[in-house]
Design a protein around this motif. Structure first.
Motif, PDB file in Angstrom:
ATOM      1  N   GLU A  46       0.829  -1.211   0.000  1.00  0.00           N
ATOM      2  CA  GLU A  46       0.000   0.000   0.000  1.00  0.00           C
ATOM      3  C   GLU A  46       0.863   1.261   0.000  1.00  0.00           C
ATOM      4  O   GLU A  46       0.498   2.268  -0.612  1.00  0.00           O
ATOM      5  CB  GLU A  46      -0.926  -0.008   1.213  1.00  0.00           C
ATOM      6  CG  GLU A  46      -2.036  -1.054   1.110  1.00  0.00           C
ATOM      7  CD  GLU A  46      -2.917  -1.072   2.337  1.00  0.00           C
ATOM      8  OE1 GLU A  46      -2.691  -0.244   3.250  1.00  0.00           O
ATOM      9  OE2 GLU A  46      -3.835  -1.901   2.393  1.00  0.00           O
ATOM     10  N   PHE A  47       2.006   1.233   0.675  1.00  0.00           N
ATOM     11  CA  PHE A  47       2.929   2.359   0.597  1.00  0.00           C
ATOM     12  C   PHE A  47       3.475   2.503  -0.823  1.00  0.00           C
ATOM     13  O   PHE A  47       3.622   3.609  -1.353  1.00  0.00           O
ATOM     14  CB  PHE A  47       4.090   2.174   1.578  1.00  0.00           C
ATOM     15  CG  PHE A  47       3.835   2.732   2.942  1.00  0.00           C
ATOM     16  CD1 PHE A  47       3.759   4.099   3.158  1.00  0.00           C
ATOM     17  CD2 PHE A  47       3.661   1.895   4.026  1.00  0.00           C
ATOM     18  CE1 PHE A  47       3.526   4.624   4.416  1.00  0.00           C
ATOM     19  CE2 PHE A  47       3.427   2.401   5.295  1.00  0.00           C
ATOM     20  CZ  PHE A  47       3.361   3.774   5.490  1.00  0.00           C
TER      21      PHE A  47
ATOM     22  N   TYR B 109      -1.929   6.282   6.078  1.00  0.00           N
ATOM     23  CA  TYR B 109      -1.038   7.198   6.782  1.00  0.00           C
ATOM     24  C   TYR B 109      -0.433   8.249   5.853  1.00  0.00           C
ATOM     25  O   TYR B 109      -0.092   9.346   6.291  1.00  0.00           O
ATOM     26  CB  TYR B 109       0.096   6.428   7.458  1.00  0.00           C
ATOM     27  CG  TYR B 109      -0.286   5.638   8.696  1.00  0.00           C
ATOM     28  CD1 TYR B 109      -1.549   5.756   9.276  1.00  0.00           C
ATOM     29  CD2 TYR B 109       0.629   4.777   9.298  1.00  0.00           C
ATOM     30  CE1 TYR B 109      -1.883   5.030  10.406  1.00  0.00           C
ATOM     31  CE2 TYR B 109       0.310   4.062  10.434  1.00  0.00           C
ATOM     32  CZ  TYR B 109      -0.944   4.179  10.987  1.00  0.00           C
ATOM     33  OH  TYR B 109      -1.261   3.467  12.115  1.00  0.00           O
ATOM     34  N   LEU B 110      -0.291   7.916   4.585  1.00  0.00           N
ATOM     35  CA  LEU B 110       0.241   8.892   3.638  1.00  0.00           C
ATOM     36  C   LEU B 110      -0.722  10.070   3.460  1.00  0.00           C
ATOM     37  O   LEU B 110      -0.297  11.187   3.153  1.00  0.00           O
ATOM     38  CB  LEU B 110       0.498   8.236   2.282  1.00  0.00           C
ATOM     39  CG  LEU B 110       1.629   7.206   2.233  1.00  0.00           C
ATOM     40  CD1 LEU B 110       1.603   6.457   0.910  1.00  0.00           C
ATOM     41  CD2 LEU B 110       2.986   7.873   2.447  1.00  0.00           C
ATOM     42  N   HIS B 111      -1.993   9.819   3.645  1.00  0.00           N
ATOM     43  CA  HIS B 111      -3.006  10.846   3.430  1.00  0.00           C
ATOM     44  C   HIS B 111      -3.371  11.577   4.722  1.00  0.00           C
ATOM     45  O   HIS B 111      -3.927  12.677   4.675  1.00  0.00           O
ATOM     46  CB  HIS B 111      -4.248  10.212   2.798  1.00  0.00           C
ATOM     47  CG  HIS B 111      -3.938   9.440   1.551  1.00  0.00           C
ATOM     48  ND1 HIS B 111      -3.672  10.050   0.343  1.00  0.00           N
ATOM     49  CD2 HIS B 111      -3.799   8.106   1.333  1.00  0.00           C
ATOM     50  CE1 HIS B 111      -3.407   9.118  -0.570  1.00  0.00           C
ATOM     51  NE2 HIS B 111      -3.474   7.936   0.011  1.00  0.00           N
TER      52      HIS B 111
ATOM     53  N   ALA C 189       2.668   9.488   7.829  1.00  0.00           N
ATOM     54  CA  ALA C 189       3.826   8.949   7.115  1.00  0.00           C
ATOM     55  C   ALA C 189       4.045   9.780   5.866  1.00  0.00           C
ATOM     56  O   ALA C 189       3.104  10.415   5.354  1.00  0.00           O
ATOM     57  CB  ALA C 189       3.612   7.482   6.730  1.00  0.00           C
ATOM     58  N   ALA C 190       5.284   9.805   5.384  1.00  0.00           N
ATOM     59  CA  ALA C 190       5.609  10.582   4.185  1.00  0.00           C
ATOM     60  C   ALA C 190       6.803   9.939   3.499  1.00  0.00           C
ATOM     61  O   ALA C 190       7.640   9.288   4.140  1.00  0.00           O
ATOM     62  CB  ALA C 190       5.925  12.027   4.540  1.00  0.00           C
ATOM     63  N   TYR C 191       6.869  10.102   2.198  1.00  0.00           N
ATOM     64  CA  TYR C 191       8.033   9.652   1.440  1.00  0.00           C
ATOM     65  C   TYR C 191       9.192  10.617   1.656  1.00  0.00           C
ATOM     66  O   TYR C 191       8.958  11.821   1.859  1.00  0.00           O
ATOM     67  CB  TYR C 191       7.706   9.582  -0.051  1.00  0.00           C
ATOM     68  CG  TYR C 191       6.589   8.652  -0.437  1.00  0.00           C
ATOM     69  CD1 TYR C 191       6.576   7.326  -0.041  1.00  0.00           C
ATOM     70  CD2 TYR C 191       5.530   9.111  -1.224  1.00  0.00           C
ATOM     71  CE1 TYR C 191       5.544   6.484  -0.416  1.00  0.00           C
ATOM     72  CE2 TYR C 191       4.493   8.273  -1.607  1.00  0.00           C
ATOM     73  CZ  TYR C 191       4.513   6.954  -1.197  1.00  0.00           C
ATOM     74  OH  TYR C 191       3.493   6.120  -1.571  1.00  0.00           O
ATOM     75  N   PRO C 192      10.451  10.184   1.597  1.00  0.00           N
ATOM     76  CA  PRO C 192      10.852   8.790   1.447  1.00  0.00           C
ATOM     77  C   PRO C 192      10.707   8.028   2.760  1.00  0.00           C
ATOM     78  O   PRO C 192      10.870   8.602   3.839  1.00  0.00           O
ATOM     79  CB  PRO C 192      12.322   8.895   1.042  1.00  0.00           C
ATOM     80  CG  PRO C 192      12.783  10.154   1.697  1.00  0.00           C
ATOM     81  CD  PRO C 192      11.610  11.097   1.653  1.00  0.00           C
TER      82      PRO C 192
ATOM     83  N   ILE D 171       6.791   2.196   9.156  1.00  0.00           N
ATOM     84  CA  ILE D 171       5.423   2.562   8.806  1.00  0.00           C
ATOM     85  C   ILE D 171       5.091   4.004   9.187  1.00  0.00           C
ATOM     86  O   ILE D 171       4.687   4.800   8.342  1.00  0.00           O
ATOM     87  CB  ILE D 171       4.398   1.613   9.482  1.00  0.00           C
ATOM     88  CG1 ILE D 171       4.608   0.173   9.004  1.00  0.00           C
ATOM     89  CG2 ILE D 171       2.968   2.064   9.200  1.00  0.00           C
ATOM     90  CD1 ILE D 171       3.718  -0.840   9.722  1.00  0.00           C
ATOM     91  N   ARG D 172       5.240   4.362  10.452  1.00  0.00           N
ATOM     92  CA  ARG D 172       4.633   5.594  10.958  1.00  0.00           C
ATOM     93  C   ARG D 172       5.655   6.508  11.624  1.00  0.00           C
ATOM     94  O   ARG D 172       6.527   6.053  12.359  1.00  0.00           O
ATOM     95  CB  ARG D 172       3.525   5.240  11.957  1.00  0.00           C
ATOM     96  CG  ARG D 172       2.651   6.402  12.429  1.00  0.00           C
ATOM     97  CD  ARG D 172       1.581   5.863  13.366  1.00  0.00           C
ATOM     98  NE  ARG D 172       0.548   6.837  13.674  1.00  0.00           N
ATOM     99  CZ  ARG D 172       0.529   7.592  14.770  1.00  0.00           C
ATOM    100  NH1 ARG D 172       1.514   7.510  15.652  1.00  0.00           N
ATOM    101  NH2 ARG D 172      -0.469   8.433  14.988  1.00  0.00           N
TER     102      ARG D 172
END
Length: 331
Positions: free
Chosen positions: A29-30, A37-39, A43-46, A103-104
């Protein structure tokens, strides 16, 4: 892949030489950008992925007993702040400020040669008595399956069944199969429901006799939903015996609807499971004594150079239908 500086253990931390890391649906999903969590900003890239792992402690930071060095370990994914009321009451996996390994909140994961981990999160995978060497030590494959197994064990505990009672597991993926294996080891009658023929056939190959590709008749004393199908939480309520229990451990990509009227009018208990916290040591012990063997669930072990292909869903035909792919970051 990118080269980075080796981690240095801070106070209360160790650095682990990673021997195995499992690729999880969360990692996928990442990779696709669907991870919630990205939304939400958690969490954020990278981000360096990987939260199902096993390895050996290579170095320790200030305040850590040096006897940890050389021991094979795994660890809790959930790293609470240690100060809030949830952490103090033993519910660090629900800490609002928690890090989740890989993950977080930016804690790096185990898809790397080395991983920093707080010593309090470690779970030994071998006998600490140096006179016995590696006696009782789990191998890296089984060690990296302790984390998903801990999730499955918590789901079985949530079902609260006695020997001879009937459990329906929705979804014969890694978690669903581990739920089935753990429940069967407790002499619970396990039924598995899946859709795809390869996964259904694989469940039969690993020894399950009650495997369905369409909803079975009757009701069950408990139902565990280990799918990502938004229709299954509602179906689980239809499939459970009045007064029974439904355990939700799978997550769909969009909201699932559950009719609370049915929940109330059939006196059903609904249980949610987040993480393996509190069940890791018990899971490792079950693997070590042979009561549950998760190794057949691993289709293949690859190197870091193949991780992107695995995350994109590419599988070699010779791997078969086993659900889990492991990575050896040092191979």
């Amino acid at each position: 892949m990118r080269d980075i500086a080796p981690p240095v253990p801070g106070p209360g931390e160790v650095v682990v030489d990673v021997e195995r890391c499992g690729v999880c649906g969360t990692d996928v999903e990442f990779f696709t950008g669907e991870m919630a969590y990205l939304h939400s900003g958690e969490a954020a890239y990278p981000i360096r992925l990987g939260h199902e792992w096993a390895g050996r402690v290579a170095s320790v930071g200030d305040g850590v007993d040096p006897s940890w060095i050389g021991r094979r370990v795994t660890g809790d994914t959930m790293l609470g702040c240690g100060r809030c009321r949830r952490c103090v009451s033993g519910r660090q996996h629900l800490c609002a400020d928690r890090h989740e390994i890989g993950i977080r909140n930016g804690w790096p994961g185990a898809l790397a040669e080395q991983l920093p981990v707080p010593v309090g999160a470690l779970v030994p995978l071998g006998d600490p008595d140096p006179t016995r060497g590696a006696a009782g030590e789990l191998d890296p494959t089984r060690g990296a399956l302790v984390e998903p197994g801990g999730n499955a064990l918590r789901a079985v505990r949530g079902a609260a069944l006695s020997p001879g009672q009937r459990l329906l597991v929705l979804g014969p993926g890694t978690i669903g199969l581990l739920v089935g294996l753990i429940a069967a080891s407790q002499r619970i009658e396990v039924h598995l429901l899946g859709k795809a023929a390869p996964t259904v056939n694989f469940a039969r190959d690993v020894g399950f006799t009650h495997v369905w590709d369409r909803p079975p008749e009757g009701t069950f004393d408990a139902v565990v939903d280990a799918t990502n199908d938004r229709a299954m939480p509602g179906f689980a309520l239809d499939a459970v015996e009045p007064g029974g229990r439904v355990v939700y451990i799978g997550l769909s990509g969009e909201p699932s609807l559950v009719d609370s009227r049915r929940l109330v009018l059939t006196d059903v208990t609904a249980v949610g499971v987040l993480s393996a916290s509190g069940a890791l040591a018990d899971t490792a012990a079950r693997y070590a004594d042979g009561g549950v063997d998760p190794a057949p669930l691993v289709a293949a072990t690859v190197g870091l150079d193949e991780v992107a292909d695995v995350l994109a869903g590419q599988r070699r035909p010779e791997w078969g239908a086993a659900p889990k792919v492991h990575v050896n970051p040092r191979g």
